[in-house]
Design a protein around this motif. Structure first.
Motif, PDB file in Angstrom:
ATOM      1  N   ARG A   1       7.055   7.933   8.419  1.00  0.00           N
ATOM      2  CA  ARG A   1       5.964   8.848   7.839  1.00  0.00           C
ATOM      3  C   ARG A   1       5.058   9.820   8.811  1.00  0.00           C
ATOM      4  N   SER A   2       5.116   9.080  10.000  1.00  0.00           N
ATOM      5  CA  SER A   2       4.291   9.995  10.975  1.00  0.00           C
ATOM      6  C   SER A   2       5.156  11.211  11.474  1.00  0.00           C
ATOM      7  N   GLY A   3       6.514  11.283  11.097  1.00  0.00           N
ATOM      8  CA  GLY A   3       7.162  12.337  11.650  1.00  0.00           C
ATOM      9  C   GLY A   3       8.200  12.215  12.421  1.00  0.00           C
ATOM     10  N   ILE A   4       8.567  10.749  12.724  1.00  0.00           N
ATOM     11  CA  ILE A   4       9.599  10.492  13.876  1.00  0.00           C
ATOM     12  C   ILE A   4      11.007  10.370  12.935  1.00  0.00           C
ATOM     13  N   ILE A   5      11.940  10.767  13.440  1.00  0.00           N
ATOM     14  CA  ILE A   5      13.384  10.486  12.761  1.00  0.00           C
ATOM     15  C   ILE A   5      13.902   9.429  13.637  1.00  0.00           C
ATOM     16  N   LEU A   6      14.069   8.318  12.581  1.00  0.00           N
ATOM     17  CA  LEU A   6      14.578   7.133  13.189  1.00  0.00           C
ATOM     18  C   LEU A   6      15.920   6.903  12.760  1.00  0.00           C
ATOM     19  N   ILE A   7      16.756   6.705  13.826  1.00  0.00           N
ATOM     20  CA  ILE A   7      18.300   6.390  13.741  1.00  0.00           C
ATOM     21  C   ILE A   7      18.773   4.945  14.223  1.00  0.00           C
ATOM     22  N   LYS A   8      19.324   4.241  13.465  1.00  0.00           N
ATOM     23  CA  LYS A   8      19.637   2.759  13.958  1.00  0.00           C
ATOM     24  C   LYS A   8      21.145   2.621  13.947  1.00  0.00           C
ATOM     25  N   TYR A   9      21.841   2.310  15.367  1.00  0.00           N
ATOM     26  CA  TYR A   9      23.132   1.842  15.252  1.00  0.00           C
ATOM     27  C   TYR A   9      23.415   0.409  15.870  1.00  0.00           C
ATOM     28  N   TRP A  10      24.358  -0.125  14.925  1.00  0.00           N
ATOM     29  CA  TRP A  10      24.790  -1.597  15.432  1.00  0.00           C
ATOM     30  C   TRP A  10      26.132  -1.286  15.907  1.00  0.00           C
ATOM     31  N   PHE A  11      26.497  -1.894  17.269  1.00  0.00           N
ATOM     32  CA  PHE A  11      28.007  -1.578  17.663  1.00  0.00           C
ATOM     33  C   PHE A  11      28.641  -2.857  17.267  1.00  0.00           C
ATOM     34  N   SER A  12      29.746  -2.887  16.628  1.00  0.00           N
ATOM     35  CA  SER A  12      30.614  -4.039  16.398  1.00  0.00           C
ATOM     36  C   SER A  12      31.630  -4.236  16.816  1.00  0.00           C
ATOM     37  N   ILE A  13      31.944  -5.229  17.735  1.00  0.00           N
ATOM     38  CA  ILE A  13      33.160  -5.622  18.392  1.00  0.00           C
ATOM     39  C   ILE A  13      33.831  -7.098  17.964  1.00  0.00           C
ATOM     40  N   THR A  14      35.016  -7.341  18.240  1.00  0.00           N
ATOM     41  CA  THR A  14      35.637  -8.711  17.824  1.00  0.00           C
ATOM     42  C   THR A  14      35.275  -9.588  18.985  1.00  0.00           C
ATOM     43  N   ASP A  15      35.557 -10.823  18.399  1.00  0.00           N
ATOM     44  CA  ASP A  15      35.463 -11.953  19.116  1.00  0.00           C
ATOM     45  C   ASP A  15      36.267 -11.990  20.539  1.00  0.00           C
ATOM     46  N   GLU A  16      37.457 -11.447  20.304  1.00  0.00           N
ATOM     47  CA  GLU A  16      38.565 -11.243  21.293  1.00  0.00           C
ATOM     48  C   GLU A  16      38.382 -10.279  22.414  1.00  0.00           C
ATOM     49  N   GLU A  17      37.814  -9.094  21.628  1.00  0.00           N
ATOM     50  CA  GLU A  17      37.270  -7.864  22.584  1.00  0.00           C
ATOM     51  C   GLU A  17      36.197  -8.021  23.474  1.00  0.00           C
ATOM     52  N   GLN A  18      35.255  -9.069  23.170  1.00  0.00           N
ATOM     53  CA  GLN A  18      34.118  -9.355  24.033  1.00  0.00           C
ATOM     54  C   GLN A  18      34.689 -10.470  25.078  1.00  0.00           C
ATOM     55  N   GLN A  19      35.598 -11.087  24.668  1.00  0.00           N
ATOM     56  CA  GLN A  19      35.842 -12.150  25.549  1.00  0.00           C
ATOM     57  C   GLN A  19      36.801 -11.307  26.800  1.00  0.00           C
ATOM     58  N   PHE A  20      37.665 -10.318  26.390  1.00  0.00           N
ATOM     59  CA  PHE A  20      38.310  -9.285  27.370  1.00  0.00           C
ATOM     60  C   PHE A  20      37.134  -8.802  28.094  1.00  0.00           C
ATOM     61  N   ARG A  21      36.114  -8.164  27.822  1.00  0.00           N
ATOM     62  CA  ARG A  21      35.174  -7.490  28.286  1.00  0.00           C
ATOM     63  C   ARG A  21      34.493  -8.247  29.388  1.00  0.00           C
ATOM     64  N   PHE A  22      34.090  -9.436  28.829  1.00  0.00           N
ATOM     65  CA  PHE A  22      33.435 -10.439  29.965  1.00  0.00           C
ATOM     66  C   PHE A  22      34.213 -10.683  31.150  1.00  0.00           C
ATOM     67  N   MET A  23      35.584 -11.030  30.708  1.00  0.00           N
ATOM     68  CA  MET A  23      36.465 -11.264  31.727  1.00  0.00           C
ATOM     69  C   MET A  23      36.704  -9.930  32.782  1.00  0.00           C
ATOM     70  N   MET A  24      36.516  -8.739  32.351  1.00  0.00           N
ATOM     71  CA  MET A  24      36.594  -7.574  33.093  1.00  0.00           C
ATOM     72  C   MET A  24      35.412  -7.636  33.967  1.00  0.00           C
ATOM     73  N   ARG A  25      34.239  -7.997  33.412  1.00  0.00           N
ATOM     74  CA  ARG A  25      32.973  -8.019  34.389  1.00  0.00           C
ATOM     75  C   ARG A  25      33.073  -9.190  35.364  1.00  0.00           C
ATOM     76  N   ILE A  26      33.733 -10.103  35.230  1.00  0.00           N
ATOM     77  CA  ILE A  26      33.744 -11.255  36.085  1.00  0.00           C
ATOM     78  C   ILE A  26      34.776 -11.018  37.249  1.00  0.00           C
ATOM     79  N   HIS A  27      35.794 -10.239  37.034  1.00  0.00           N
ATOM     80  CA  HIS A  27      36.773  -9.957  37.991  1.00  0.00           C
ATOM     81  C   HIS A  27      36.301  -8.606  38.767  1.00  0.00           C
ATOM     82  N   ASP A  28      35.548  -7.681  38.226  1.00  0.00           N
ATOM     83  CA  ASP A  28      35.101  -6.393  38.583  1.00  0.00           C
ATOM     84  C   ASP A  28      33.994  -6.407  39.701  1.00  0.00           C
ATOM     85  N   PRO A  29      33.706  -6.381  40.783  1.00  0.00           N
ATOM     86  CA  PRO A  29      32.604  -6.403  41.517  1.00  0.00           C
ATOM     87  C   PRO A  29      31.731  -5.332  41.269  1.00  0.00           C
TER      88      PRO A  29
END
Length: 296
Positions: free
Chosen positions: A170-198
């Protein structure tokens, strides 16, 4: 040509980010016995990304021209790719117009304030875009799952947030909300990348590590959050984010459709002639002040 070289620098900048994203994919993938992820053609990805970034520049001009106030929330599980999308959005934009709000854990003083108070101070004025890398929805997610708030406090959040967001709109702000969805397996993979990558280990906080064992708790919290805060004035938009490239393009493309804009006319820029003063003589810079030209 020099102009071609300058344009190529813009592509190289994005390529640096992309190479960093995929630097250890093949190594970690082989350790986890994962097949390489099929994604879109690289050339098409860069072509579309640069085109969309050009549109974001036009949007930025329009936001300034019409003194719009834009808030975009980026939520999702740890490692869902929010930061990568935010980087691509802001990469070609003026940081004085489009800025990122990534708030740390609240201080003792902030914990005693009205819950939304510390977020309000980061809201935009006319002609500004603010991208929240996590937002007030921390209460419905990590705070609830990790026990940093009580169930009563979370319930009060659910009662308050629809009214709070309607007030912003109402105050004039344009409000946009995004939720980023990934799978259990993909999160496991990305965490492993972070563990191995200095170069990425800083992204893996103790809270992230604990989130792996609480996948189902976060799922239940997410489902409650989406169902109770999906309002007509500020609906949620879910981005399928297993494929990072597609997620970036899809999110930016959708964002551009949420704010009607058009190209702003700018007067042609004419550089004035260089003024020379015959009595001015440029003084030499002492050699010890120069950065060593190791790559010169």
């Amino acid at each position: 040509m020099r102009i071609d070289a300058d344009l190529q620098d813009a592509v190289d900048e994005e390529l640096e980010l992309e190479l960093d994203d995929s630097r250890l994919d093949s190594i970690i993938g082989s350790e986890l016995n994962l097949e390489p992820q099929k994604t879109m053609d690289r050339q098409l990805y860069f072509k579309e990304l640069l085109r969309l970034q050009g549109e974001l520049v036009k949007l930025q001009d329009w936001v300034q021209h019409d003194k719009l106030k834009v808030v975009v929330l980026f939520e999702g599980r740890d490692s869902a790719g929010k930061g990568g999308v935010i980087k691509r959005i802001t990469q070609r934009l003026n940081p004085r117009v489009c800025r990122i709000a990534a708030l740390p854990a609240p201080s003792e003083r902030e914990r005693s304030q009205w819950y939304f108070q510390r977020y309000v101070s980061h809201l935009p004025a006319g002609g500004e875009i603010v991208l929240f890398d996590r937002s007030w929805y921390n209460r419905a997610g990590v705070e609830r799952v990790m026990g940093f708030c009580t169930e009563e406090e979370c319930e009060e959040f659910y009662r308050s947030v629809p009214d709070f967001e309607r007030m912003l709109v109402r105050s004039g702000i344009i409000l946009i909300k995004y939720w980023f969805s990934i799978t259990d397996e993909e999160q496991q993979f990305r965490f492993m990348m972070r563990i191995h990558d200095p170069l990425k280990q800083w992204k893996l906080s103790p809270m992230d590590v604990q989130s792996r064992s609480r996948w189902e708790d976060y799922t239940r919290a997410k489902e409650a959050m989406l169902s109770r805060t999906h309002i007509p004035e500020a609906p949620w938009w879910v981005v399928e984010a297993v494929d990072k490239k597609k997620a970036r393009l899809n999110c930016i493309s959708h964002l551009l459709t949420q704010i009607p804009y058009q190209a702003v006319h700018h007067e042609p820029v004419a550089l004035p002639d260089r003024v020379y003063h015959p009595d001015y003589h440029r003084n030499p810079i002492p050699p010890e002040m120069f950065v060593p030209a190791r790559y010169g």
